[in-house]
Motif scaffolding. Structure first.
Motif, PDB file in Angstrom:
ATOM      1  N   ILE A 317       0.821  -1.214   0.000  1.00 17.61           N
ATOM      2  CA  ILE A 317       0.000   0.000   0.000  1.00 17.61           C
ATOM      3  C   ILE A 317       0.851   1.258   0.000  1.00 17.61           C
ATOM      4  N   GLY A 318       2.170   1.115  -0.103  1.00 21.76           N
ATOM      5  CA  GLY A 318       3.039   2.284  -0.114  1.00 21.76           C
ATOM      6  C   GLY A 318       2.962   3.066   1.178  1.00 21.76           C
ATOM      7  N   ALA A 319       2.953   2.365   2.315  1.00 24.54           N
ATOM      8  CA  ALA A 319       2.779   3.018   3.611  1.00 24.54           C
ATOM      9  C   ALA A 319       3.994   3.862   3.979  1.00 24.54           C
ATOM     10  N   ALA A 320       3.732   4.930   4.714  1.00 22.40           N
ATOM     11  CA  ALA A 320       4.801   5.804   5.201  1.00 22.40           C
ATOM     12  C   ALA A 320       5.589   5.095   6.308  1.00 22.40           C
ATOM     13  N   PRO A 321       6.797   5.570   6.607  1.00 22.83           N
ATOM     14  CA  PRO A 321       7.629   4.911   7.628  1.00 22.83           C
ATOM     15  C   PRO A 321       7.001   4.855   9.013  1.00 22.83           C
ATOM     16  N   ASN A 322       6.093   5.788   9.310  1.00 26.88           N
ATOM     17  CA  ASN A 322       5.485   5.789  10.644  1.00 26.88           C
ATOM     18  C   ASN A 322       4.150   5.051  10.686  1.00 26.88           C
ATOM     19  N   VAL A 323       3.851   4.285   9.644  1.00 24.71           N
ATOM     20  CA  VAL A 323       2.624   3.481   9.611  1.00 24.71           C
ATOM     21  C   VAL A 323       2.986   2.024   9.884  1.00 24.71           C
ATOM     22  N   ARG A 324       2.279   1.413  10.826  1.00 21.56           N
ATOM     23  CA  ARG A 324       2.534   0.016  11.192  1.00 21.56           C
ATOM     24  C   ARG A 324       1.220  -0.754  11.251  1.00 21.56           C
ATOM     25  N   LEU A 325       1.323  -2.075  11.166  1.00 18.94           N
ATOM     26  CA  LEU A 325       0.148  -2.929  11.325  1.00 18.94           C
ATOM     27  C   LEU A 325      -0.050  -3.216  12.808  1.00 18.94           C
ATOM     28  N   ALA A 326      -1.230  -2.913  13.310  1.00 18.54           N
ATOM     29  CA  ALA A 326      -1.506  -3.111  14.735  1.00 18.54           C
ATOM     30  C   ALA A 326      -1.442  -4.582  15.120  1.00 18.54           C
ATOM     31  N   CYS A 327      -1.731  -5.470  14.163  1.00 20.17           N
ATOM     32  CA  CYS A 327      -1.744  -6.904  14.479  1.00 20.17           C
ATOM     33  C   CYS A 327      -0.346  -7.496  14.575  1.00 20.17           C
ATOM     34  N   GLN A 328       0.667  -6.774  14.103  1.00 14.45           N
ATOM     35  CA  GLN A 328       2.027  -7.311  14.088  1.00 14.45           C
ATOM     36  C   GLN A 328       2.988  -6.540  14.990  1.00 14.45           C
ATOM     37  N   THR A 329       2.583  -5.377  15.447  1.00  9.59           N
ATOM     38  CA  THR A 329       3.479  -4.510  16.213  1.00  9.59           C
ATOM     39  C   THR A 329       3.345  -4.780  17.706  1.00  9.59           C
ATOM     40  N   ARG A 330       4.470  -5.097  18.337  1.00  9.18           N
ATOM     41  CA  ARG A 330       4.503  -5.400  19.771  1.00  9.18           C
ATOM     42  C   ARG A 330       5.421  -4.392  20.467  1.00  9.18           C
ATOM     43  N   PRO A 331       4.877  -3.272  20.917  1.00  9.92           N
ATOM     44  CA  PRO A 331       5.711  -2.242  21.550  1.00  9.92           C
ATOM     45  C   PRO A 331       6.312  -2.724  22.870  1.00  9.92           C
ATOM     46  N   ARG A 332       7.426  -2.121  23.214  1.00  8.47           N
ATOM     47  CA  ARG A 332       8.045  -2.356  24.516  1.00  8.47           C
ATOM     48  C   ARG A 332       8.101  -1.063  25.325  1.00  8.47           C
ATOM     49  N   GLN A 333       7.761   0.048  24.663  1.00  5.76           N
ATOM     50  CA  GLN A 333       7.694   1.347  25.326  1.00  5.76           C
ATOM     51  C   GLN A 333       6.338   1.972  25.002  1.00  5.76           C
ATOM     52  N   ASP A 334       5.987   3.029  25.723  1.00  9.19           N
ATOM     53  CA  ASP A 334       4.713   3.711  25.495  1.00  9.19           C
ATOM     54  C   ASP A 334       4.649   4.258  24.069  1.00  9.19           C
ATOM     55  N   VAL A 335       3.463   4.187  23.463  1.00 10.86           N
ATOM     56  CA  VAL A 335       3.275   4.688  22.103  1.00 10.86           C
ATOM     57  C   VAL A 335       1.953   5.441  22.016  1.00 10.86           C
ATOM     58  N   SER A 336       1.873   6.329  21.043  1.00  9.91           N
ATOM     59  CA  SER A 336       0.597   6.965  20.707  1.00  9.91           C
ATOM     60  C   SER A 336       0.260   6.565  19.279  1.00  9.91           C
ATOM     61  N   ILE A 337      -0.998   6.234  19.036  1.00  8.66           N
ATOM     62  CA  ILE A 337      -1.398   5.742  17.714  1.00  8.66           C
ATOM     63  C   ILE A 337      -2.622   6.493  17.206  1.00  8.66           C
ATOM     64  N   THR A 338      -2.766   6.478  15.885  1.00  7.18           N
ATOM     65  CA  THR A 338      -3.967   6.985  15.227  1.00  7.18           C
ATOM     66  C   THR A 338      -4.407   5.951  14.201  1.00  7.18           C
ATOM     67  N   PRO A 339      -5.534   5.263  14.422  1.00 10.35           N
ATOM     68  CA  PRO A 339      -6.022   4.304  13.420  1.00 10.35           C
ATOM     69  C   PRO A 339      -6.283   5.019  12.099  1.00 10.35           C
ATOM     70  N   LEU A 340      -5.893   4.399  10.993  1.00  7.84           N
ATOM     71  CA  LEU A 340      -6.038   5.017   9.675  1.00  7.84           C
ATOM     72  C   LEU A 340      -7.234   4.491   8.903  1.00  7.84           C
ATOM     73  N   VAL A 341      -7.903   3.481   9.439  1.00  6.03           N
ATOM     74  CA  VAL A 341      -9.070   2.893   8.776  1.00  6.03           C
ATOM     75  C   VAL A 341     -10.201   2.819   9.797  1.00  6.03           C
ATOM     76  N   PRO A 342     -11.428   3.200   9.419  1.00  2.00           N
ATOM     77  CA  PRO A 342     -12.550   3.127  10.362  1.00  2.00           C
ATOM     78  C   PRO A 342     -12.710   1.727  10.942  1.00  2.00           C
ATOM     79  N   ALA A 343     -13.154   1.667  12.191  1.00  2.00           N
ATOM     80  CA  ALA A 343     -13.245   0.384  12.893  1.00  2.00           C
ATOM     81  C   ALA A 343     -14.163  -0.605  12.190  1.00  2.00           C
ATOM     82  N   ARG A 344     -15.169  -0.110  11.487  1.00  2.00           N
ATOM     83  CA  ARG A 344     -16.116  -0.997  10.803  1.00  2.00           C
ATOM     84  C   ARG A 344     -15.832  -1.079   9.303  1.00  2.00           C
TER      85      ARG A 344
END
Length: 564
Positions: A317-344
């Motif tokens: 999808i040509g994602a920007a460097p600061n875009v990650r998949l929530a299902c694959q990302t396992r943070p070890r420090q605090d993060v702030s996120i903004t979902p890019l696709v509506p929940a439904r």
């Protein structure tokens, strides 16, 4: 990625078998003999050593992968469709055990050919199996169709075939069950003849009492083993959670204002589900789509690099460097996120590129506008205007390429370009100034070539500014483009418009000149007012861009060679 492919391939093998088996059942609408004829044909594939290994190996592997998935899950909160598929999948072995033992195991241990008359007679006349068999068909088919639907729905062609596939999904199990009923009624007539009954059960009756007792007692042992395995996995999962919860956790700041705390090792998607926050995930969190993608703000530098599986999906999808998949990302420090696709979101959002998906970056921005284009249109036929504009934009594009500029937007008689996307802001500002010099030189040459075609020479206005902007993929899904938005972009556009007020070709902000390391103090200086800003912008007005060519310290001498 290997696990996902293994699940898909074993699932496909099982799907082919189930479809062929149910198709075999539908022939019961014709006769038991037709069912038996097709069974023998089918058996030549599935009872061949290769087919047997493929079938039962796929069955065992698929079940073990389900147990492994259950063990690894940090939370059992899932969308309804995923819960349904998971529950049906775990129920299958318990319903399937008796059927496999009564057919394939019977054939292997007792050495007789298990025919449809034998199987249907037992199932139809035993109250337990007459209910369990139709239930098995519905559970198998439900698990298969739910899995196939949520696997294929992210494919672009799938939506067109849904009406036809839906009809098949309803008809095949219905016809298979009707075929079973029709065959059962036929066995009612067969068992009235003692000789026929003896022929049907000859293989079973030839077995010793010990062999028969072994087969009869095998189902209870298999079911007990399945229960122990399932309970063992659940207990192991609980122990794993208790051990995991002893370790530190991280926090997720959500745009809703909620702050979710999650143990280290849990993905962002799992944390959202555990907290009851709706989050898109068309594929169920398997990195087969990108609907769970989020833009990460604070904490992006502390995240581990994307895995190979995640990288493939993000590149698609040509994602920007600061875009990650929530299902694959396992943070070890605090993060702030903004979902890019509506929940439904539906499956069509899986690979949609539209909208703004960007990141903050320091860039140099240039706006170019062709002066007098309206008058040109009044004096020339439309085709003549198109010819002149094509010549003009060809020269501007060549200049951008020669000076490492990136075309970002087109607006009728002008364009927007970005510099420094890869080289950095200082080099970007120098390249932008070199671009202005080169564009002016190319325009002079174009005026000479067109000669008598023009009543007066073509003129341009150029505005250059630099600063932080949101850079990323923007525009409609069918034709996205890498561009930029932000206050500093608006300032650059305003500077280009000021070339008319200052009667010059180039207006450069003092910030851009300083960033480029170029002294423009000998040129007229102004304080430009920009709408939406309280403070004026210091700028330089330059009538002939060629005058600054000697002031630009060229750190990349090859950048201008192609333009000479």
């Amino acid at each position: 990625m290997f696990e996902r492919r293994l699940r898909s391939w074993t699932g496909l093998v099982l799907a082919v078998y189930v479809i062929s088996h149910l198709a075999n059942h539908t022939l019961g609408l014709l006769s038991l003999d037709m069912m038996e004829w097709f069974r023998r044909l089918n058996a030549s594939l599935w009872q061949h050593p290769v087919g047997t290994v493929a079938l039962y190996g796929s069955l065992l592997t698929h079940f073990l992968l389900a147990l492994w998935s259950l063990y690894r899950r940090r939370t059992l909160r899932m969308p309804l469709w995923e819960t349904t598929q998971f529950a049906l999948g775990l129920l299958l072995p318990f319903l399937l055990a008796a059927h496999v033992i009564g057919t394939r195991i019977n054939q292997i241990l007792l050495g007789f050919d298990v025919t449809y008359p034998y199987v249907v007679t037992i199932l139809w006349n035993d109250p337990r199996y007459s209910i369990q068999q139709p239930l098995l068909v519905l559970v198998v088919w439900g698990h298969l169709t739910v899995g196939l639907h949520f696997w294929l729905r992210i494919k672009s062609w799938y939506e067109r075939l849904v009406p036809y596939l839906y009809g098949l999904a309803v008809l095949l199990p219905a016809l298979a069950l009707l075929g079973f009923v029709r065959a059962g009624l036929e066995t009612d007539e067969l068992i009235t003849d003692p000789d026929t009954v003896r022929a049907i059960f000859a293989g079973w009756n030839a077995a010793t009492p010990e062999q028969q007792a072994l087969i009869i007692g095998l189902e209870a042992k298999v079911l007990a083993s399945l229960v122990l395995v399932l309970v063992g996995v659940l207990v192991a999962r609980q122990i794993r959670q208790l051990l995991r919860d002893r370790h530190s956790s991280y926090r997720i700041s959500h745009p809703s204002g909620q702050v979710v705390s999650a143990p280290i090792g849990q993905t962002i998607l799992e944390a959202m589900r555990a907290a009851g926050i709706p989050h898109a995930s068309v594929c169920g969190g398997r990195a087969r789509c990108t609907t769970c993608r989020v833009r990460v703000g604070d904490g992006i530098d502390d995240l581990a690099k994307p895995s190979a599986l995640e990288s493939v999906a993000l590149r698609r999808i040509g994602a920007a460097p600061n875009v990650r998949l929530a299902c694959q990302t396992r943070p070890r420090q605090d993060v702030s996120i903004t979902p890019l696709v509506p929940a439904r979101a539906d499956a069509r959002a899986a690979y949609r590129r539209g909208g703004v998906q960007g990141y903050e970056q320091q860039v140099a921005t240039m706006f170019i506008d062709l002066r007098g284009s309206t008058k040109l249109g009044e004096e020339r036929f439309p085709y003549d205007v198109v010819f002149i504009l094509n010549q003009f934009f060809a020269e501007m594009a060549a200049s951008l390429q020669a000076t490492r500029g990136h075309y970002a937007q087109f607006s009728g008689d002008g364009l927007m370009a970005l510099y420094g996307l890869e080289s950095g802001i200082e080099d970007g500002c120098r390249d932008a100034l070199k671009g202005a010099v080169d564009m002016n030189r190319r325009l002079t040459a174009l005026n000479e070539r067109l000669g008598v075609e023009l009543r007066e020479p073509l003129r341009i206005g150029i505005g250059i500014h630099c600063g932080e902007a949101i850079v990323g993929t923007m525009g409609p899904p069918s034709s996205p483009n890498l561009s930029a938005i932000g206050d500093n972009i608006n300032i650059a556009a305003r500077l280009e418009a000021l070339t008319k007020d200052y009667d010059c070709t180039l207006v450069v902000s003092a910030v851009a000149a300083q960033c480029a390391g170029v002294d423009l103090s000998r040129f007229p200086a102004h304080q430009a007012r920009v709408r939406g800003r309280d403070e004026p912008v210091d700028v330089y007005a330059i009538s002939d861009p060629a005058e600054i060519s000697g002031d630009i310290v060229d750190r990349h001498p090859t950048a201008m060679k192609d333009s000479q």
